[in-house]
Design a protein around this motif. Sequence first.
Motif, PDB file in Angstrom:
ATOM      1  N   GLU A 118       0.845  -1.189   0.000  1.00 31.67           N
ATOM      2  CA  GLU A 118       0.000   0.000   0.000  1.00 31.67           C
ATOM      3  C   GLU A 118       0.881   1.239   0.000  1.00 31.67           C
ATOM      4  OE1 GLU A 118      -2.325  -0.672   3.532  1.00 31.67           O
ATOM      5  OE2 GLU A 118      -0.904   0.425   4.770  1.00 31.67           O
ATOM      6  N   VAL A 119       0.276   2.353  -0.366  1.00 34.08           N
ATOM      7  CA  VAL A 119       0.982   3.625  -0.442  1.00 34.08           C
ATOM      8  C   VAL A 119       0.135   4.679   0.260  1.00 34.08           C
ATOM      9  CG1 VAL A 119       1.862   5.406  -2.000  1.00 34.08           C
ATOM     10  CG2 VAL A 119       2.128   2.993  -2.606  1.00 34.08           C
ATOM     11  N   ARG A 120       0.759   5.429   1.131  1.00 32.32           N
ATOM     12  CA  ARG A 120       0.077   6.525   1.831  1.00 32.32           C
ATOM     13  C   ARG A 120      -0.024   7.727   0.893  1.00 32.32           C
ATOM     14  NH1 ARG A 120       2.489  10.770   5.700  1.00 32.32           N
ATOM     15  NH2 ARG A 120       0.720  11.403   6.983  1.00 32.32           N
ATOM     16  N   VAL A 121      -1.167   8.401   0.966  1.00 31.13           N
ATOM     17  CA  VAL A 121      -1.391   9.616   0.191  1.00 31.13           C
ATOM     18  C   VAL A 121      -1.923  10.675   1.148  1.00 31.13           C
ATOM     19  CG1 VAL A 121      -2.667  10.687  -1.702  1.00 31.13           C
ATOM     20  CG2 VAL A 121      -1.966   8.294  -1.889  1.00 31.13           C
ATOM     21  N   VAL A 122      -1.221  11.799   1.247  1.00 32.11           N
ATOM     22  CA  VAL A 122      -1.744  12.961   1.957  1.00 32.11           C
ATOM     23  C   VAL A 122      -2.144  13.924   0.853  1.00 32.11           C
ATOM     24  CG1 VAL A 122      -1.276  14.829   3.573  1.00 32.11           C
ATOM     25  CG2 VAL A 122      -0.259  12.565   3.967  1.00 32.11           C
ATOM     26  N   ALA A 123      -3.450  14.051   0.659  1.00 28.04           N
ATOM     27  CA  ALA A 123      -3.973  14.718  -0.537  1.00 28.04           C
ATOM     28  C   ALA A 123      -4.255  16.195  -0.331  1.00 28.04           C
ATOM     29  CB  ALA A 123      -5.254  14.016  -0.987  1.00 28.04           C
ATOM     30  N   HIS A 124      -4.142  16.905  -1.427  1.00 31.30           N
ATOM     31  CA  HIS A 124      -4.648  18.269  -1.529  1.00 31.30           C
ATOM     32  C   HIS A 124      -6.169  18.122  -1.370  1.00 31.30           C
ATOM     33  CE1 HIS A 124      -5.034  22.332  -2.906  1.00 31.30           C
ATOM     34  NE2 HIS A 124      -5.526  22.012  -4.085  1.00 31.30           N
ATOM     35  N   PRO A 125      -6.810  18.870  -0.476  1.00 36.86           N
ATOM     36  CA  PRO A 125      -8.238  18.639  -0.226  1.00 36.86           C
ATOM     37  C   PRO A 125      -9.124  18.504  -1.466  1.00 36.86           C
ATOM     38  CG  PRO A 125      -7.391  20.142   1.407  1.00 36.86           C
ATOM     39  CD  PRO A 125      -6.270  19.927   0.401  1.00 36.86           C
ATOM     40  N   PRO A 126      -8.980  19.361  -2.496  1.00 33.77           N
ATOM     41  CA  PRO A 126      -9.828  19.187  -3.673  1.00 33.77           C
ATOM     42  C   PRO A 126      -9.558  17.895  -4.454  1.00 33.77           C
ATOM     43  CG  PRO A 126      -9.002  21.432  -3.580  1.00 33.77           C
ATOM     44  CD  PRO A 126      -8.248  20.638  -2.547  1.00 33.77           C
ATOM     45  N   ALA A 127      -8.428  17.226  -4.208  1.00 39.54           N
ATOM     46  CA  ALA A 127      -8.081  16.008  -4.943  1.00 39.54           C
ATOM     47  C   ALA A 127      -8.556  14.735  -4.240  1.00 39.54           C
ATOM     48  CB  ALA A 127      -6.565  15.933  -5.146  1.00 39.54           C
ATOM     49  N   GLU A 128      -9.144  14.858  -3.075  1.00 39.61           N
ATOM     50  CA  GLU A 128      -9.567  13.673  -2.336  1.00 39.61           C
ATOM     51  C   GLU A 128     -10.510  12.793  -3.156  1.00 39.61           C
ATOM     52  OE1 GLU A 128     -11.504  12.254   1.915  1.00 39.61           O
ATOM     53  OE2 GLU A 128     -11.654  14.367   1.353  1.00 39.61           O
ATOM     54  N   LEU A 132     -10.128   8.766  -4.006  1.00 40.94           N
ATOM     55  CA  LEU A 132     -11.172   7.800  -3.646  1.00 40.94           C
ATOM     56  C   LEU A 132     -11.656   7.068  -4.899  1.00 40.94           C
ATOM     57  CD1 LEU A 132     -13.193   9.942  -1.069  1.00 40.94           C
ATOM     58  CD2 LEU A 132     -11.693   7.988  -0.555  1.00 40.94           C
ATOM     59  N   GLY A 133     -11.742   7.779  -6.014  1.00 34.72           N
ATOM     60  CA  GLY A 133     -12.194   7.195  -7.266  1.00 34.72           C
ATOM     61  C   GLY A 133     -11.240   6.170  -7.871  1.00 34.72           C
ATOM     62  N   VAL A 134      -9.971   6.223  -7.487  1.00 32.51           N
ATOM     63  CA  VAL A 134      -8.999   5.243  -7.994  1.00 32.51           C
ATOM     64  C   VAL A 134      -8.724   4.160  -6.960  1.00 32.51           C
ATOM     65  CG1 VAL A 134      -7.935   6.781  -9.685  1.00 32.51           C
ATOM     66  CG2 VAL A 134      -6.976   6.648  -7.361  1.00 32.51           C
ATOM     67  N   GLY A 135      -9.567   4.107  -5.911  1.00 31.49           N
ATOM     68  CA  GLY A 135      -9.475   2.998  -4.971  1.00 31.49           C
ATOM     69  C   GLY A 135      -8.821   3.276  -3.636  1.00 31.49           C
ATOM     70  N   ALA A 136      -8.449   4.515  -3.371  1.00 30.15           N
ATOM     71  CA  ALA A 136      -7.862   4.834  -2.067  1.00 30.15           C
ATOM     72  C   ALA A 136      -8.954   4.822  -1.002  1.00 30.15           C
ATOM     73  CB  ALA A 136      -7.178   6.198  -2.096  1.00 30.15           C
ATOM     74  N   GLU A 137      -8.548   4.589   0.222  1.00 29.61           N
ATOM     75  CA  GLU A 137      -9.471   4.618   1.359  1.00 29.61           C
ATOM     76  C   GLU A 137      -9.014   5.686   2.332  1.00 29.61           C
ATOM     77  OE1 GLU A 137      -9.579   0.699   3.036  1.00 29.61           O
ATOM     78  OE2 GLU A 137     -10.071  -0.215   1.103  1.00 29.61           O
ATOM     79  N   ARG A 138      -9.965   6.457   2.816  1.00 36.78           N
ATOM     80  CA  ARG A 138      -9.654   7.518   3.787  1.00 36.78           C
ATOM     81  C   ARG A 138      -9.269   6.876   5.107  1.00 36.78           C
ATOM     82  NH1 ARG A 138     -11.428  13.208   4.466  1.00 36.78           N
ATOM     83  NH2 ARG A 138     -10.161  13.867   6.210  1.00 36.78           N
ATOM     84  N   THR A 139      -8.127   7.303   5.667  1.00 36.68           N
ATOM     85  CA  THR A 139      -7.654   6.741   6.934  1.00 36.68           C
ATOM     86  C   THR A 139      -7.563   7.780   8.034  1.00 36.68           C
ATOM     87  OG1 THR A 139      -5.357   7.037   6.223  1.00 36.68           O
ATOM     88  CG2 THR A 139      -6.366   4.873   5.841  1.00 36.68           C
TER      89      THR A 139
END
Length: 163
Positions: A118-128, A132-139
């Motif tokens: 798995e890979v951690r993503v700290v997203a720019h808020p508008p990119a969340e 999510l659309g490419v399969g990431a899960e909010r943690t």
Amino acid sequence: MSVTYRRDRSAGPAGVRIRRAVARDAKRLTRLVTTSRAYEGPYAPMVAGYRVGPDYIETHRVFVAVGEDGRVLGFYALVVSPPELDLMFVGDDAQGLGIGRLLVAHMRDEAHRAGLSEVRVVAHPPAEGFYLGVGAERTGTVAARPPAVMWDRPELTLPVASA
């Protein structure tokens, strides 16, 4: 190594190649970051003066999406330890063409080759929503760190296995 992704293999447009970034790409990648419309208004301070340097490109796994005309359409940077998507930008004029999904698919392949699950993503808020659309899960949420980052950011995990 350069990989050409076709519509039958990924979500990206035909003829777009993904290749490893090289030091001479630094100015183009910096320009993608600093001119991104996603960082206008209240988000502008985060990229003001930001620089993607040749040393950064040489240290990390940085890959660029290149159009048939040789133009850099977007890029990502994968940090392997600890596993994190450090940067991902798609040029404003390439938004909506599938370049982001193409980069994520490539990043998952690269993460898999590195033995990551798995890979951690700290997203720019508008990119969340994109992540999510490419399969990431909010943690969780990463709290603001003024003056560099003035807003909370969504923290997500992107599974590699579903590549």
